[in-house]
Design a protein around this motif. Structure first.
Motif, PDB file in Angstrom:
ATOM      1  N   ALA A  99       1.357   5.934  -7.949  1.00  0.00           N
ATOM      2  CA  ALA A  99       1.551   6.897  -9.218  1.00  0.00           C
ATOM      3  C   ALA A  99       1.826   5.863 -10.298  1.00  0.00           C
ATOM      4  O   ALA A  99       1.348   6.565 -11.389  1.00  0.00           O
ATOM      5  N   HIS A 100       2.081   4.547 -10.224  1.00  0.00           N
ATOM      6  CA  HIS A 100       2.218   3.715 -11.375  1.00  0.00           C
ATOM      7  C   HIS A 100       0.989   2.726 -11.544  1.00  0.00           C
ATOM      8  O   HIS A 100       1.181   1.803 -12.283  1.00  0.00           O
ATOM      9  N   GLY A 101      -0.255   3.239 -11.091  1.00  0.00           N
ATOM     10  CA  GLY A 101      -1.418   2.603 -11.368  1.00  0.00           C
ATOM     11  C   GLY A 101      -1.704   1.109 -10.794  1.00  0.00           C
ATOM     12  O   GLY A 101      -2.205   0.337 -11.485  1.00  0.00           O
ATOM     13  N   GLN A 102      -1.095   0.923  -9.487  1.00  0.00           N
ATOM     14  CA  GLN A 102      -1.030  -0.446  -8.902  1.00  0.00           C
ATOM     15  C   GLN A 102      -1.946  -0.201  -7.503  1.00  0.00           C
ATOM     16  O   GLN A 102      -1.717   0.850  -6.889  1.00  0.00           O
ATOM     17  N   ALA A 103      -2.492  -1.073  -7.153  1.00  0.00           N
ATOM     18  CA  ALA A 103      -3.382  -1.267  -6.070  1.00  0.00           C
ATOM     19  C   ALA A 103      -2.308  -1.552  -4.973  1.00  0.00           C
ATOM     20  O   ALA A 103      -1.403  -2.220  -5.074  1.00  0.00           O
ATOM     21  N   VAL A 104      -2.595  -0.926  -3.659  1.00  0.00           N
ATOM     22  CA  VAL A 104      -1.785  -1.315  -2.704  1.00  0.00           C
ATOM     23  C   VAL A 104      -2.617  -1.979  -1.559  1.00  0.00           C
ATOM     24  O   VAL A 104      -3.935  -1.464  -1.423  1.00  0.00           O
ATOM     25  N   GLN A 105      -1.985  -2.344  -0.324  1.00  0.00           N
ATOM     26  CA  GLN A 105      -2.849  -3.244   0.731  1.00  0.00           C
ATOM     27  C   GLN A 105      -2.589  -2.060   1.754  1.00  0.00           C
ATOM     28  O   GLN A 105      -1.385  -1.659   2.158  1.00  0.00           O
ATOM     29  N   GLY A 106      -3.611  -1.835   2.497  1.00  0.00           N
ATOM     30  CA  GLY A 106      -3.576  -0.974   3.826  1.00  0.00           C
ATOM     31  C   GLY A 106      -3.167  -1.793   4.975  1.00  0.00           C
ATOM     32  O   GLY A 106      -2.653  -2.707   4.776  1.00  0.00           O
ATOM     33  N   SER A 107      -3.220  -0.875   6.099  1.00  0.00           N
ATOM     34  CA  SER A 107      -2.908  -1.664   7.489  1.00  0.00           C
ATOM     35  C   SER A 107      -3.581  -2.722   7.640  1.00  0.00           C
ATOM     36  O   SER A 107      -2.989  -3.619   8.329  1.00  0.00           O
ATOM     37  N   THR A 108      -4.827  -2.628   7.045  1.00  0.00           N
ATOM     38  CA  THR A 108      -5.732  -3.936   7.305  1.00  0.00           C
ATOM     39  C   THR A 108      -5.714  -5.020   6.309  1.00  0.00           C
ATOM     40  O   THR A 108      -5.700  -4.221   5.015  1.00  0.00           O
TER      41      THR A 108
END
Length: 439
Positions: A99-108
């Protein structure tokens, strides 16, 4: 003997250890440069690409966003795709970051997500499968790691080839050494590797033994030939006299001499054969129990039909002895014959304890005795000491092999013989025997 220090092996171990440490370090650097990126750095790296892609796609109507993503894909080395937020499993705090415009890392760890809108996410990755081989080849650490991995087999192959060449040279030197030892056992040994040196020394030792044995056989053959000349010459002379028609008394005397010479030749042949047989280990060395007193009385009774008087004394509580009866007979008969031949009138045989598990047989006579400097010589083949030397062998009748046979027979019986001064005034031959032969 102290083993000399060899620096080659510790140095090789140290080099191998250093090389293994270098290889592990280079592989660690390679892994670090290839895959080790922290989650924080990973998200920061993809914030920019995610923001730019999202801005371009948000400007397009929703039906055209998939086609627009395909156009953008040409500018990225990792895959891009649109996925529904409900289909992706993320950590609870991921929604706040999205929601704050940041990338997130997935389970992989190789995949990251950036929010396009509340229902759609931009999937970026997997990352590492898209790296080009040219990019990898540009990093020196990969070449160093490859060299570290492939250099040891090459070096080991080179070392094996050099070792094979050294072995070939050593084998050629050994073959040359064998040829030299056949001609001269005392030849100077060639320089070979340390592992071959014990074998070369053993070969030289055996060659020396063989040469000494051949020399002894040569001496014995020459001595036998010399011993044969005298009786043969007497026999030839006697036959010549008989051919001239001698009178009856002369014929009888010559006939008796011929018989005596034939007996001497037979004794020489028997002694020479026995000496030759005892040069090597007998095929079978007996180990039977012998009752000493009964056996000694039997031997004395058979000595010239019992005509020779020999005093016997057995000072033993247990007269049992284990050994080879034939070898012991050869020892006792030759010692008694030698003593009776040189004695003035007295010969004695004494058996007593010598040490735990050992006994000693002592044969004494009242003859002229043997000078101390000749105590070892009399056991050599065909050695006869003259009368002026006070020698026991100087009284005639012996072919010079009796005492040599005694020593050789005792060798296989694990005994020994010594000579000294007898209380009777002559020589004392002391034979030490184990009650039970080892092995």
């Amino acid at each position: 003997m102290r083993t000399p220090f060899k620096p080659g092996r510790p140095l090789l171990v140290a080099l191998c250890a250093c090389w293994a440490a270098l290889t592990v370090w280079l592989l660690w650097l390679s892994a670090l440069g290839a895959i080790h990126v922290s989650e924080y750095s990973f998200r920061r790296l993809l914030n920019g690409p995610g923001y730019l892609v999202a801005e371009r796609l948000r400007a397009l109507p929703p039906p055209e966003r998939a086609a627009g993503l395909q156009v953008l894909q040409r500018h990225f080395q990792f895959p891009l795709s649109l996925v529904a937020r409900a289909d992706v499993e993320l950590a609870p705090e991921a929604d706040v970051m999205l929601a704050h415009g940041q990338a997130v890392q997935g389970s992989t760890e190789e995949i990251a997500y950036f929010a396009l809108d509340q229902q759609t996410l931009i999937q970026m990755g997997p990352m590492w499968g898209s790296a080009a081989i040219e990019d990898v080849a540009r990093q020196p650490v990969f070449w160093l790691a490859g060299a570290a991995c492939f250099a040891p087999p090459l070096l080991l192959s080179l070392a094996a080839w050099q070792r094979r060449r050294r072995r070939a040279r050593s084998m050629a030197a050994l073959i040359d050494t064998l040829d030299q030892l056949l001609r001269a056992p005392a030849a100077v040994l060639p320089a070979v590797e340390a592992e071959w040196q014990p074998m070369v020394r053993a070969l030289q030792h055996h060659a020396s033994q063989i040469a000494a044995m051949a020399e002894r056989h040569k001496e014995v053959s020459q001595a036998v030939s010399h011993e044969l000349r005298t009786p043969l010459a007497r026999m030839r002379f006697a036959l010549a006299l008989l051919g001239r028609g001698a009178d009856e008394a002369t014929r009888a005397r010559l006939h008796e001499r011929l018989l005596r010479d034939v007996g001497e030749l037979e004794a020489l042949v028997r002694a020479s054969l026995a000496f030759a047989r005892l040069a090597d280990a007998p095929a079978v060395v007996g180990n039977e129990r012998i009752a000493l007193r009964a056996w000694l009385e039997e031997e004395l009774a058979a000595l010239d039909g019992g005509r020779r008087a020999v005093t016997l004394a057995v000072e033993l509580d247990d007269d049992g002895l284990w050994g080879d009866r034939a070898l012991l007979h050869l020892v006792l008969r030759n010692l008694l014959d030698n003593a009776a031949r040189h004695a003035h009138g007295q010969v004695s045989l004494t058996v007593r304890e010598h040490a735990p598990g050992q006994l000693v047989l002592e044969v004494d006579d009242d003859g002229p005795g043997i000078a101390p400097e000749d105590h070892e010589r009399i056991f050599e083949p065909f050695v006869r000491l003259g009368v002026h030397d006070g020698g026991e062998e100087g009284h005639g009748g012996s072919v010079g092999l009796g005492l040599a046979l005694v020593r050789r027979a005792l060798h296989w019986q694990q005994g020994e013989v010594r000579v000294g001064r007898s209380p009777l005034g002559g020589a004392r031959f002391s034979v030490t025997l184990p009650r039970r032969r080892a092995g």
